[in-house]
Design a protein around this motif. Structure first.
Motif, PDB file in Angstrom:
ATOM      1  N   TYR A  96      46.375  52.322  48.142  1.00  0.00           N
ATOM      2  CA  TYR A  96      46.238  50.847  47.157  1.00  0.00           C
ATOM      3  C   TYR A  96      47.545  51.238  45.792  1.00  0.00           C
ATOM      4  O   TYR A  96      47.774  52.483  45.614  1.00  0.00           O
ATOM      5  N   PHE A  97      49.491  50.607  46.519  1.00  0.00           N
ATOM      6  CA  PHE A  97      50.093  50.599  45.444  1.00  0.00           C
ATOM      7  C   PHE A  97      49.935  50.270  43.971  1.00  0.00           C
ATOM      8  O   PHE A  97      49.662  48.811  44.307  1.00  0.00           O
ATOM      9  N   THR A  98      49.967  50.208  43.053  1.00  0.00           N
ATOM     10  CA  THR A  98      50.193  49.576  41.503  1.00  0.00           C
ATOM     11  C   THR A  98      50.503  50.990  40.612  1.00  0.00           C
ATOM     12  O   THR A  98      51.013  51.528  40.461  1.00  0.00           O
ATOM     13  N   ALA A  99      50.913  50.380  39.044  1.00  0.00           N
ATOM     14  CA  ALA A  99      51.584  51.216  37.797  1.00  0.00           C
ATOM     15  C   ALA A  99      50.907  50.570  36.427  1.00  0.00           C
ATOM     16  O   ALA A  99      50.195  49.904  36.745  1.00  0.00           O
ATOM     17  N   ASP A 113      47.441  44.844  36.319  1.00  0.00           N
ATOM     18  CA  ASP A 113      46.638  43.634  37.025  1.00  0.00           C
ATOM     19  C   ASP A 113      46.145  43.341  38.473  1.00  0.00           C
ATOM     20  O   ASP A 113      45.503  42.666  38.900  1.00  0.00           O
ATOM     21  N   GLY A 114      47.472  44.491  38.990  1.00  0.00           N
ATOM     22  CA  GLY A 114      47.326  43.748  40.572  1.00  0.00           C
ATOM     23  C   GLY A 114      48.102  44.888  41.391  1.00  0.00           C
ATOM     24  O   GLY A 114      48.464  46.094  40.569  1.00  0.00           O
ATOM     25  N   GLY A 115      48.131  44.884  42.557  1.00  0.00           N
ATOM     26  CA  GLY A 115      48.489  45.736  43.101  1.00  0.00           C
ATOM     27  C   GLY A 115      48.626  45.502  44.318  1.00  0.00           C
ATOM     28  O   GLY A 115      49.227  44.211  44.649  1.00  0.00           O
ATOM     29  N   ILE A 116      49.439  46.798  45.434  1.00  0.00           N
ATOM     30  CA  ILE A 116      50.254  46.065  47.039  1.00  0.00           C
ATOM     31  C   ILE A 116      48.836  46.829  47.850  1.00  0.00           C
ATOM     32  O   ILE A 116      48.839  48.399  47.553  1.00  0.00           O
ATOM     33  N   THR A 147      49.213  43.541  51.446  1.00  0.00           N
ATOM     34  CA  THR A 147      48.681  42.090  51.246  1.00  0.00           C
ATOM     35  C   THR A 147      48.980  42.695  49.939  1.00  0.00           C
ATOM     36  O   THR A 147      48.595  43.624  48.679  1.00  0.00           O
ATOM     37  N   LEU A 148      49.485  41.220  48.825  1.00  0.00           N
ATOM     38  CA  LEU A 148      49.940  41.460  47.166  1.00  0.00           C
ATOM     39  C   LEU A 148      48.099  41.111  46.543  1.00  0.00           C
ATOM     40  O   LEU A 148      47.768  39.814  46.825  1.00  0.00           O
ATOM     41  N   VAL A 149      48.072  42.021  45.973  1.00  0.00           N
ATOM     42  CA  VAL A 149      46.814  41.446  45.266  1.00  0.00           C
ATOM     43  C   VAL A 149      46.816  41.421  43.728  1.00  0.00           C
ATOM     44  O   VAL A 149      47.529  42.022  43.060  1.00  0.00           O
ATOM     45  N   GLU A 154      44.808  33.350  45.000  1.00  0.00           N
ATOM     46  CA  GLU A 154      45.665  33.137  46.125  1.00  0.00           C
ATOM     47  C   GLU A 154      46.446  34.113  46.410  1.00  0.00           C
ATOM     48  O   GLU A 154      46.680  35.403  46.548  1.00  0.00           O
ATOM     49  N   GLU A 155      46.365  34.323  48.249  1.00  0.00           N
ATOM     50  CA  GLU A 155      46.964  35.145  48.307  1.00  0.00           C
ATOM     51  C   GLU A 155      48.572  34.386  47.776  1.00  0.00           C
ATOM     52  O   GLU A 155      48.740  33.457  48.462  1.00  0.00           O
ATOM     53  N   ILE A 156      49.427  35.270  47.799  1.00  0.00           N
ATOM     54  CA  ILE A 156      50.802  35.529  47.106  1.00  0.00           C
ATOM     55  C   ILE A 156      51.620  36.219  48.217  1.00  0.00           C
ATOM     56  O   ILE A 156      52.525  35.378  48.693  1.00  0.00           O
TER      57      ILE A 156
END
Length: 172
Positions: A96-99, A113-116, A147-149, A154-156
């Motif tokens: 899970y990639f995030t920042a 608030d999201g990630g990949i 998948t972008l989370v 909604e799946e972007i």
């Protein structure tokens, strides 16, 4: 919860190290991947022909009070076609990639608030060499479903990419 999992992983690795004889029961080392957070650490426990492990890659950018930290924790399982000391393997796992970031006015890092979410598959080779097979090297490549989370349901974006990992470290 994350600290408890990290402590359990470290205790497991230390216990395996203390009980190791001729067969290697685990490994720790440097991991390089094809992510923005491209370098980090990883550990793996060998359970016969099965390996179970975790990685944490990161990339801090900035200095002083202004900083962005890209990070990607992950977990995986590997099935070795023979003795893990020198064998090809199949890998399956996810990361899970995030920042997180801060500026000079913040009191700490604020998480994005999201990630990949990455679901990885792969085929690779693992080798242990040197004195008492204490040095480990592995390389793997395969498909990655991304998948972008975000907060909404909604799946972007979703699609396939290449997964690549390279590791060096110590086996015990």
């Amino acid at each position: 919860m994350k600290r408890v999992l990290a402590i359990l992983l470290i205790l497991s690795l230390v216990t395996v190290y203390l009980n190791a004889e001729e067969n290697k029961n685990g490994a720790v080392g440097l991991v390089l991947t094809n992510s923005i957070a491209f370098a980090g650490i990883g550990g793996e426990l060998f359970l016969g022909n099965l390996g179970i492990g975790a990685t944490f890659t990161f990339l801090p950018i900035g200095g002083g009070g202004d900083m962005v930290l890209f990070y990607e924790p992950g977990a995986y399982a590997r099935f070795y076609f023979g003795n893990p000391a020198s064998a090809m393997y199949l890998m399956g796992g996810m990361s899970y990639f995030t920042a997180a970031g801060s500026d000079s006015g913040d009191s700490g890092l604020q998480a994005f608030d999201g990630g990949i979410l990455n679901i990885n598959g792969g085929f690779g080779y693992n080798s242990m060499f040197g004195d008492n097979n204490a040095t480990r090297f592995y390389i793997e490549v395969g498909p990655r479903y991304t998948t972008l989370v975000v907060d909404s349901d909604e799946e972007i974006y979703a699609g396939f990419f290449l997964h690549f990992a390279l590791g060096f470290g110590a086996a015990f």
